[in-house]
Design a protein around this motif. Structure first.
Motif, PDB file in Angstrom:
ATOM      1  N   PRO A 101      -0.151  -6.398  -5.067  1.00  0.00           N
ATOM      2  CA  PRO A 101      -1.068  -7.096  -4.165  1.00  0.00           C
ATOM      3  C   PRO A 101      -0.542  -8.449  -3.685  1.00  0.00           C
ATOM      4  N   GLU A 102       0.318  -9.081  -4.472  1.00  0.00           N
ATOM      5  CA  GLU A 102       0.864 -10.371  -4.033  1.00  0.00           C
ATOM      6  C   GLU A 102       1.931 -10.213  -2.949  1.00  0.00           C
ATOM      7  N   PRO A 107      -2.572  -3.168  -0.489  1.00  0.00           N
ATOM      8  CA  PRO A 107      -1.673  -2.076  -0.859  1.00  0.00           C
ATOM      9  C   PRO A 107      -2.355  -0.712  -0.970  1.00  0.00           C
ATOM     10  N   GLU A 108      -3.628  -0.712  -1.385  1.00  0.00           N
ATOM     11  CA  GLU A 108      -4.354   0.549  -1.559  1.00  0.00           C
ATOM     12  C   GLU A 108      -5.839   0.288  -1.584  1.00  0.00           C
ATOM     13  N   GLU A 109      -6.613   1.360  -1.412  1.00  0.00           N
ATOM     14  CA  GLU A 109      -8.056   1.272  -1.598  1.00  0.00           C
ATOM     15  C   GLU A 109      -8.577   2.651  -1.980  1.00  0.00           C
ATOM     16  N   PHE A 126      -1.581   2.159   1.375  1.00  0.00           N
ATOM     17  CA  PHE A 126      -1.173   1.488   2.609  1.00  0.00           C
ATOM     18  C   PHE A 126       0.254   0.950   2.527  1.00  0.00           C
ATOM     19  N   ALA A 127       0.729   0.658   1.326  1.00  0.00           N
ATOM     20  CA  ALA A 127       2.086   0.128   1.144  1.00  0.00           C
ATOM     21  C   ALA A 127       2.682   0.684  -0.142  1.00  0.00           C
ATOM     22  N   ALA A 128       3.681   1.547   0.016  1.00  0.00           N
ATOM     23  CA  ALA A 128       4.329   2.183  -1.133  1.00  0.00           C
ATOM     24  C   ALA A 128       5.771   1.703  -1.247  1.00  0.00           C
TER      25      ALA A 128
END
Length: 170
Positions: A101-102, A107-109, A126-128
């Motif tokens: 998250p930083e 990144p996800e939900e 959302f970000a892998a």
């Protein structure tokens, strides 16, 4: 589908947002490998070697791997090509973790599935942080597909047996 649920648990599903892998793909210094069965001792290609080309689009993560003649001569590549030709290896499984998250905003939900479709919890990534793609017999995501387009070296051509992918030339 990650977990079918049962025994009082809700089913869990996972999906990737468009361009979810761009976090890693757009980083030119990040090494990403193409492996057999998530095994780093059986590599087929890599970005740093220049044999793995990746593109993350709105529709999908695409890649092209160049299996060099030296790699095609390895026992694991010969086993892979024979299993692929036989239809035993048909999918791709990404090795990744969710970005911290930083490092990214979201990144996800996890949301609840539309009640008309079921009661699953759906995790959207959302970000892998992608570190490898693996050719596997049972892909983690059934929508994946792989296609072997051409070979420069045919390791299975022995004793009059023609590799199934070369039959059109016979």
């Amino acid at each position: 589908m990650l977990d079918a649920g049962g025994n009082g648990r809700r089913p869990k599903k996972e999906e990737f947002a468009p361009k979810a892998f761009s976090f890693a793909v757009d980083d030119p210094d990040r090494e990403i490998h193409l492996l057999i069965g998530h095994s780093f001792d059986r590599p087929l290609a890599s970005r740093k070697a220049g044999t793995l080309l990746l593109q993350d689009s709105e529709a999908a993560l695409g890649f092209e791997a160049i299996l060099t003649p030296d790699i095609q001569r390895t026992s694991w590549a010969q086993d892979f090509m024979a299993a692929f030709a036989a239809g035993l290896i048909s999918g791709i499984s990404p090795g990744f973790r969710v970005a911290p998250p930083e490092a990214v905003n979201k990144p996800e939900e996890t949301n609840e599935e539309d009640p008309a479709e079921g009661n699953a919890l759906i995790r959207t990534i959302f970000a892998a942080v992608l570190f490898e793609l693996s050719m596997v017999t049972r892909p983690a995501y059934g929508e994946t597909e792989a296609d072997l387009r051409s070979l420069q070296f045919d390791p299975v051509l022995r004793k009059g047996i023609i590799h199934p992918l070369s039959r059109w030339r016979a």
